[in-house]
Motif scaffolding. Sequence first.
Motif, mmCIF file in Angstrom:
data_model
loop_
_atom_site.group_PDB
_atom_site.id
_atom_site.type_symbol
_atom_site.label_atom_id
_atom_site.label_comp_id
_atom_site.label_asym_id
_atom_site.label_seq_id
_atom_site.Cartn_x
_atom_site.Cartn_y
_atom_site.Cartn_z
ATOM 1 N N ALA A 50 60.208 -6.878 5.655
ATOM 2 C CA ALA A 50 58.979 -6.953 6.459
ATOM 3 C C ALA A 50 57.879 -7.705 5.723
ATOM 4 O O ALA A 50 57.223 -8.591 6.292
ATOM 5 C CB ALA A 50 58.509 -5.543 6.824
ATOM 6 N N ILE A 51 57.681 -7.374 4.455
ATOM 7 C CA ILE A 51 56.580 -8.034 3.742
ATOM 8 C C ILE A 51 56.940 -9.467 3.361
ATOM 9 O O ILE A 51 56.051 -10.278 3.129
ATOM 10 C CB ILE A 51 56.099 -7.234 2.506
ATOM 11 C CG1 ILE A 51 57.136 -7.229 1.380
ATOM 12 C CG2 ILE A 51 55.687 -5.824 2.900
ATOM 13 C CD1 ILE A 51 56.562 -6.739 0.055
ATOM 14 N N GLN A 98 55.635 -11.216 6.310
ATOM 15 C CA GLN A 98 54.175 -11.096 6.337
ATOM 16 C C GLN A 98 53.510 -11.912 5.230
ATOM 17 O O GLN A 98 52.533 -12.633 5.476
ATOM 18 C CB GLN A 98 53.798 -9.623 6.190
ATOM 19 C CG GLN A 98 52.296 -9.346 6.186
ATOM 20 C CD GLN A 98 51.980 -7.902 5.812
ATOM 21 O OE1 GLN A 98 52.744 -7.250 5.096
ATOM 22 N NE2 GLN A 98 50.872 -7.411 6.315
ATOM 23 N N TYR A 104 55.382 -8.980 10.273
ATOM 24 C CA TYR A 104 55.770 -7.740 9.580
ATOM 25 C C TYR A 104 56.625 -6.876 10.508
ATOM 26 O O TYR A 104 57.676 -6.361 10.111
ATOM 27 C CB TYR A 104 54.524 -6.970 9.148
ATOM 28 C CG TYR A 104 54.818 -5.633 8.500
ATOM 29 C CD1 TYR A 104 54.873 -5.513 7.109
ATOM 30 C CD2 TYR A 104 55.056 -4.494 9.266
ATOM 31 C CE1 TYR A 104 55.155 -4.289 6.514
ATOM 32 C CE2 TYR A 104 55.342 -3.276 8.677
ATOM 33 C CZ TYR A 104 55.388 -3.173 7.301
ATOM 34 O OH TYR A 104 55.673 -1.966 6.711
ATOM 35 N N TYR A 127 60.383 -5.808 9.763
ATOM 36 C CA TYR A 127 60.719 -4.387 9.612
ATOM 37 C C TYR A 127 61.920 -4.024 10.484
ATOM 38 O O TYR A 127 62.881 -3.414 10.027
ATOM 39 C CB TYR A 127 59.512 -3.524 9.990
ATOM 40 C CG TYR A 127 59.854 -2.066 10.173
ATOM 41 C CD1 TYR A 127 60.040 -1.237 9.072
ATOM 42 C CD2 TYR A 127 60.031 -1.516 11.440
ATOM 43 C CE1 TYR A 127 60.391 0.098 9.233
ATOM 44 C CE2 TYR A 127 60.376 -0.194 11.614
ATOM 45 C CZ TYR A 127 60.545 0.613 10.503
ATOM 46 O OH TYR A 127 60.907 1.924 10.668
#
Length: 324
Positions: free
Chosen positions: A176-177, A180, A197, A201
């Motif tokens: 996820a990051i 992001q 994100y 995720y």
Amino acid sequence: MKMLDLFGPMKKDMDFIEKQLYRSVEGEEGLLSSTSSHLLKAGGKRLRPVFVLLGGKFGNYDLEKLQYVAVTLELIHSASLVHDDVIDDAETRRGKPTVKSQWDNRIAMYTGDYIFGKALTLATRLEDPKIHQILAKAMVQMSIGEMEQIRDFFNTEQSVRNYLLRIRRKTALLIAISCQLGAIAAGASDELGRLLYRYGYNVGMAFQIRDDLLDLFGTEKQIGKPPGSDMRQGNITLPVLYALQENELREPLLQEIREIHKMDGRKDASDAIQMIRQSSGVTTAEGLADRFIDKALDALSRLPEIKAKKNLQDIAHFVNRRTY
């Protein structure tokens, strides 16, 4: 099919990231450089760097800047794998000897620490404090996820909710990051970063569920380790938890898992695997992976219509049907 075959134009940038990865673990301590390179040479999908670069396409794409995010996140992931192999007493990863089996546990643990240190050193090239805050929080959560996995080894009474929280911390969060932080480093808006994100995720959750299914259905050549390795190491995964909910299977499957535990993972898991394959736990787990992919695609639907969006869609579909 390999993931980068889905979008060949990124190959040049990913080749650059690969070179920077090897360069990043070079240092004055020859053994640690060698053990770190040994891990990187085992290969891998390089999923996190790909997500960083694609996230960067939603802002001002600058490979020179994005490399520090991409390489940092892949190093963090790699360091966690070295530590995982010590905890799991794993002899192979991706079909190659692990650092702990090629050398020993102590050298493997210091190799993981060394790679973490190299990752943090590289991250200092990024000036945005938000990036450092997100990285730090993710590393804390990953450590908690590792401890939860150790706590739940051979715990057949754990809930599906606990399993999902654990894979969120161990796998989904870093993916996820990656999406992001690629956007943040490229100066994209906070809203785009949040959508990326959310996409990452949900893809990460599906990725881990599919990984758990592959451990039961894949061949050693496909997955780079003997089938059933998770169960022999005490990791009770989602399809196993669902199979244990079936009344007629619960007791014989519990007995098999107890025997594996008693023999410290040396017992063949083929009987247990056969039970799980015949259960509805497999299709239930597949259905949950499908739902996570649907959520990922929903987040993507709100992003601008650029080529990277189609790449991310292709990856989501690839993750949900992958065989390695």
